[in-house]
Write an enzyme that holds these catalytic residues in place. Structure first.
Site, PDB file in Angstrom:
ATOM      1  N   CYS A 111       0.830  -1.210   0.000  1.00 34.30           N
ATOM      2  CA  CYS A 111       0.000   0.000   0.000  1.00 34.30           C
ATOM      3  C   CYS A 111       0.868   1.266   0.000  1.00 34.30           C
ATOM      4  CB  CYS A 111      -1.005  -0.045   1.162  1.00 34.30           C
ATOM      5  SG  CYS A 111      -2.383   1.092   0.897  1.00 34.30           S
ATOM      6  N   HIS A 210      -3.655  -5.163   0.539  1.00 32.27           N
ATOM      7  CA  HIS A 210      -3.135  -5.608   1.843  1.00 32.27           C
ATOM      8  C   HIS A 210      -3.219  -7.127   1.983  1.00 32.27           C
ATOM      9  CE1 HIS A 210      -2.344  -1.835   4.063  1.00 32.27           C
ATOM     10  NE2 HIS A 210      -3.218  -1.336   3.208  1.00 32.27           N
ATOM     11  N   GLU A 212      -1.556  -9.022   3.876  1.00 37.81           N
ATOM     12  CA  GLU A 212      -1.451  -9.439   5.296  1.00 37.81           C
ATOM     13  C   GLU A 212      -2.824  -9.421   5.963  1.00 37.81           C
ATOM     14  OE1 GLU A 212      -0.995  -6.423   4.289  1.00 37.81           O
ATOM     15  OE2 GLU A 212      -1.833  -5.117   5.833  1.00 37.81           O
TER      16      GLU A 212
END
Ligand code: MN
Length: 232
Positions: A111, A210, A212
């Site tokens: 990001c 994202h 994660e």
């Protein structure tokens, strides 16, 4: 020994939960778990006198999500649509990135991390997606772990090798995006409205979404981190 991955800290100024007027230098559990579960050791790297020289002690660098990149970091004037930014934090993160590049240590940008990499190597950003009328909404904080738009993955990109897919759905929590791609970088994925969603140059990899956070509900993004850890 597991590879050690330095996570460049994000500064939270005057945290409301704190009794003190001091900043917090943070990451979040999703990045820690993603690196841990992929076989690495995450460590947090806050700014300090010798922080940059710590790059030689680690095996890779993660530039996490966070505030907007300051427009001065890509030599443009601030527009009203630009969000909060910190020139000091940009400078710290860019110094870590340049040192990692110099030492040929792999870098993963997520990001803001991708936007910062693009700015650091001479690219520019849209300060808000409304600066390009062709772009759809890319900010969906409610569905933070779910795929909300599709991306097309370029053949031979790091993502094609890691995910072994051509089209996947990703989450989207950004209001800025890459305008001019930094020289020497390749687009690794883009959305159907033309937003650059992943870039690469050698062992510098970056994604706009994202992965994660998506790992909190599914394993679909695990291979992004295991492929990165394999580089380290
Ligand atoms: Mn997006």
């Amino acid at each position: 020994m597991r590879p050690i991955i330095a996570i460049a800290s994000e500064e939270i100024k005057k945290p409301s939960l704190s009794a003190f007027p001091f900043s917090w230098y943070i990451t979040n559990e999703a990045y820690i778990k993603a690196i841990d579960n992929a076989g690495g050791i995450p460590i947090l790297l806050p700014p300090s006198t010798e922080a940059i020289s710590m790059i030689k002690e680690v095996d890779g660098l993660l530039l996490q999500g966070g505030a907007d990149v300051d427009p001065s970091s890509y030599k443009e004037e601030r527009h009203a649509c630009c969000g909060e930014s910190s020139i000091e934090e940009d400078r710290f993160h860019i110094q870590l990135l340049i040192e990692a590049e110099k030492q040929n240590k792999p870098v993963l940008g997520i990001c803001r991390g991708m936007q910062l990499i693009n700015a650091a190597f001479g690219g520019t950003l849209y300060q808000d997606r409304k600066e390009n009328p062709g772009f759809a909404e890319h900010l969906n904080k409610e569905l933070y772990a779910d795929g909300v738009h599709t991306i097309s993955i370029r053949k031979d990109s790091f993502l094609a090798k890691a995910l072994k897919e051509e089209h996947i759905k990703v989450n989207s929590l950004h209001h800025q995006m890459i305008k001019n791609l930094a020289p020497g970088f390749k687009v690794a994925a883009e959305s159907c409205d033309g937003v650059i969603e992943a870039i690469e140059r050698g062992n510098i990899w970056a994604v706009q979404w994202h992965p994660e956070a998506m790992l909190s509900v599914s394993d679909s993004m695990k291979s992004v981190f295991s492929a990165f850890l394999a580089l380290c």
